[in-house]
Design a protein around this motif. Sequence first.
Motif, PDB file in Angstrom:
ATOM      1  N   GLY A 112       3.074 -20.977   2.538  1.00 57.61           N
ATOM      2  CA  GLY A 112       1.830 -20.498   1.942  1.00 57.61           C
ATOM      3  C   GLY A 112       1.773 -18.998   1.774  1.00 57.61           C
ATOM      4  O   GLY A 112       2.762 -18.300   1.927  1.00 57.61           O
ATOM      5  N   SER A 113       0.557 -18.535   1.483  1.00 59.86           N
ATOM      6  CA  SER A 113       0.311 -17.115   1.255  1.00 59.86           C
ATOM      7  C   SER A 113      -0.482 -16.537   2.421  1.00 59.86           C
ATOM      8  O   SER A 113      -1.359 -17.211   2.978  1.00 59.86           O
ATOM      9  N   PHE A 114      -0.176 -15.287   2.754  1.00 60.95           N
ATOM     10  CA  PHE A 114      -0.766 -14.631   3.911  1.00 60.95           C
ATOM     11  C   PHE A 114      -1.152 -13.201   3.556  1.00 60.95           C
ATOM     12  O   PHE A 114      -0.562 -12.599   2.664  1.00 60.95           O
ATOM     13  N   VAL A 115      -2.109 -12.659   4.314  1.00 61.49           N
ATOM     14  CA  VAL A 115      -2.550 -11.278   4.117  1.00 61.49           C
ATOM     15  C   VAL A 115      -1.452 -10.347   4.620  1.00 61.49           C
ATOM     16  O   VAL A 115      -0.966 -10.497   5.746  1.00 61.49           O
ATOM     17  N   ALA A 116      -1.057  -9.415   3.774  1.00 61.70           N
ATOM     18  CA  ALA A 116      -0.014  -8.447   4.135  1.00 61.70           C
ATOM     19  C   ALA A 116      -0.596  -7.380   5.061  1.00 61.70           C
ATOM     20  O   ALA A 116      -1.816  -7.174   5.106  1.00 61.70           O
ATOM     21  N   GLY A 117       0.285  -6.699   5.769  1.00 57.70           N
ATOM     22  CA  GLY A 117      -0.138  -5.585   6.604  1.00 57.70           C
ATOM     23  C   GLY A 117      -0.751  -4.508   5.744  1.00 57.70           C
ATOM     24  O   GLY A 117      -0.334  -4.300   4.601  1.00 57.70           O
ATOM     25  N   LYS A 118      -1.751  -3.843   6.271  1.00 58.60           N
ATOM     26  CA  LYS A 118      -2.441  -2.817   5.489  1.00 58.60           C
ATOM     27  C   LYS A 118      -1.528  -1.639   5.228  1.00 58.60           C
ATOM     28  O   LYS A 118      -0.969  -1.044   6.135  1.00 58.60           O
ATOM     29  N   ASN A 119      -1.413  -1.330   3.964  1.00 58.45           N
ATOM     30  CA  ASN A 119      -0.661  -0.170   3.524  1.00 58.45           C
ATOM     31  C   ASN A 119      -1.678   0.958   3.369  1.00 58.45           C
ATOM     32  O   ASN A 119      -2.498   0.935   2.458  1.00 58.45           O
ATOM     33  N   VAL A 120      -1.639   1.929   4.254  1.00 57.78           N
ATOM     34  CA  VAL A 120      -2.634   3.003   4.274  1.00 57.78           C
ATOM     35  C   VAL A 120      -2.689   3.725   2.931  1.00 57.78           C
ATOM     36  O   VAL A 120      -3.766   4.010   2.408  1.00 57.78           O
ATOM     37  N   GLN A 121      -1.546   3.999   2.338  1.00 58.35           N
ATOM     38  CA  GLN A 121      -1.516   4.693   1.052  1.00 58.35           C
ATOM     39  C   GLN A 121      -2.150   3.834  -0.044  1.00 58.35           C
ATOM     40  O   GLN A 121      -2.898   4.340  -0.878  1.00 58.35           O
ATOM     41  N   LEU A 122      -1.891   2.532  -0.018  1.00 58.67           N
ATOM     42  CA  LEU A 122      -2.471   1.618  -0.996  1.00 58.67           C
ATOM     43  C   LEU A 122      -3.994   1.592  -0.871  1.00 58.67           C
ATOM     44  O   LEU A 122      -4.711   1.667  -1.868  1.00 58.67           O
ATOM     45  N   ILE A 123      -4.490   1.534   0.342  1.00 59.32           N
ATOM     46  CA  ILE A 123      -5.938   1.520   0.572  1.00 59.32           C
ATOM     47  C   ILE A 123      -6.556   2.844   0.129  1.00 59.32           C
ATOM     48  O   ILE A 123      -7.609   2.861  -0.504  1.00 59.32           O
ATOM     49  N   GLN A 124      -5.890   3.946   0.425  1.00 56.55           N
ATOM     50  CA  GLN A 124      -6.407   5.251   0.012  1.00 56.55           C
ATOM     51  C   GLN A 124      -6.477   5.343  -1.512  1.00 56.55           C
ATOM     52  O   GLN A 124      -7.479   5.802  -2.070  1.00 56.55           O
ATOM     53  N   GLU A 125      -5.456   4.887  -2.203  1.00 58.43           N
ATOM     54  CA  GLU A 125      -5.460   4.908  -3.664  1.00 58.43           C
ATOM     55  C   GLU A 125      -6.587   4.043  -4.216  1.00 58.43           C
ATOM     56  O   GLU A 125      -7.258   4.413  -5.175  1.00 58.43           O
ATOM     57  N   GLN A 126      -6.786   2.883  -3.609  1.00 57.24           N
ATOM     58  CA  GLN A 126      -7.863   1.991  -4.036  1.00 57.24           C
ATOM     59  C   GLN A 126      -9.219   2.665  -3.858  1.00 57.24           C
ATOM     60  O   GLN A 126     -10.065   2.631  -4.749  1.00 57.24           O
ATOM     61  N   ASN A 127      -9.419   3.290  -2.716  1.00 51.23           N
ATOM     62  CA  ASN A 127     -10.691   3.959  -2.461  1.00 51.23           C
ATOM     63  C   ASN A 127     -10.902   5.147  -3.399  1.00 51.23           C
ATOM     64  O   ASN A 127     -12.018   5.388  -3.858  1.00 51.23           O
ATOM     65  N   LEU A 128      -9.840   5.879  -3.697  1.00 54.71           N
ATOM     66  CA  LEU A 128      -9.952   6.990  -4.646  1.00 54.71           C
ATOM     67  C   LEU A 128     -10.354   6.485  -6.029  1.00 54.71           C
ATOM     68  O   LEU A 128     -11.175   7.103  -6.710  1.00 54.71           O
ATOM     69  N   ARG A 129      -9.802   5.364  -6.434  1.00 55.95           N
ATOM     70  CA  ARG A 129     -10.159   4.787  -7.730  1.00 55.95           C
ATOM     71  C   ARG A 129     -11.636   4.397  -7.754  1.00 55.95           C
ATOM     72  O   ARG A 129     -12.346   4.668  -8.725  1.00 55.95           O
ATOM     73  N   ILE A 130     -12.121   3.818  -6.673  1.00 54.63           N
ATOM     74  CA  ILE A 130     -13.531   3.428  -6.589  1.00 54.63           C
ATOM     75  C   ILE A 130     -14.427   4.666  -6.641  1.00 54.63           C
ATOM     76  O   ILE A 130     -15.441   4.686  -7.338  1.00 54.63           O
ATOM     77  N   ILE A 131     -14.044   5.712  -5.912  1.00 55.65           N
ATOM     78  CA  ILE A 131     -14.819   6.962  -5.931  1.00 55.65           C
ATOM     79  C   ILE A 131     -14.862   7.536  -7.341  1.00 55.65           C
ATOM     80  O   ILE A 131     -15.921   7.955  -7.820  1.00 55.65           O
ATOM     81  N   GLU A 132     -13.726   7.534  -8.022  1.00 57.61           N
ATOM     82  CA  GLU A 132     -13.684   8.043  -9.400  1.00 57.61           C
ATOM     83  C   GLU A 132     -14.605   7.243 -10.318  1.00 57.61           C
ATOM     84  O   GLU A 132     -15.284   7.819 -11.174  1.00 57.61           O
ATOM     85  N   GLU A 133     -14.641   5.934 -10.146  1.00 56.59           N
ATOM     86  CA  GLU A 133     -15.528   5.097 -10.958  1.00 56.59           C
ATOM     87  C   GLU A 133     -16.991   5.453 -10.697  1.00 56.59           C
ATOM     88  O   GLU A 133     -17.786   5.565 -11.632  1.00 56.59           O
ATOM     89  N   HIS A 134     -17.333   5.643  -9.429  1.00 56.19           N
ATOM     90  CA  HIS A 134     -18.711   6.008  -9.082  1.00 56.19           C
ATOM     91  C   HIS A 134     -19.066   7.393  -9.632  1.00 56.19           C
ATOM     92  O   HIS A 134     -20.182   7.593 -10.133  1.00 56.19           O
ATOM     93  N   LEU A 135     -18.128   8.324  -9.539  1.00 56.73           N
ATOM     94  CA  LEU A 135     -18.387   9.667 -10.069  1.00 56.73           C
ATOM     95  C   LEU A 135     -18.579   9.649 -11.583  1.00 56.73           C
ATOM     96  O   LEU A 135     -19.432  10.371 -12.115  1.00 56.73           O
ATOM     97  N   ALA A 136     -17.813   8.825 -12.268  1.00 54.49           N
ATOM     98  CA  ALA A 136     -17.987   8.705 -13.725  1.00 54.49           C
ATOM     99  C   ALA A 136     -19.368   8.147 -14.050  1.00 54.49           C
ATOM    100  O   ALA A 136     -20.032   8.612 -14.991  1.00 54.49           O
TER     101      ALA A 136
END
Length: 125
Positions: free
Chosen positions: A73-97
């Motif tokens: 089956g499929s499982f949750v991968a270990g958190k990639n700190v850089q991936l999470i940071q990039e995701q959060n930056l994208r969300i912040i950019e969307e909110h700022l726009a």
Amino acid sequence: MKLIIDNRSGQPIYDQIYNQLRDQIINGTLAEDESLPSIRTLAKDLRISVITTKRSYEELEREGYIYTIPGKGSFVAGKNVQLIQEQNLRIIEEHLAEIKKLSVSCNLSQEEVTKMMKVIWDENV
């Protein structure tokens, strides 16, 4: 794991599944190595096509949020700190726009918006 599909949202169903699972992984609702429902089970539970759920899982795996073990089956991968940071930056950019768009519609200057942000930033949260 809770997923809500809104057929009236205009957003594709596979994208709704992807976004909700991604958000649950990022915020820790789904823990590392936690088992996800099979593609067929999820499709049956949501009353959607297996192809739709497969597309969501493939996208999540491609971006490193989940991993699949054939036959298990499929499982949750270990958190990639850089991936999470990039995701959060994208969300912040969307909110700022969106803030910029609303500010322009209200004739607020960049300086006024910056002052508002400083007040919010300095509040005890």
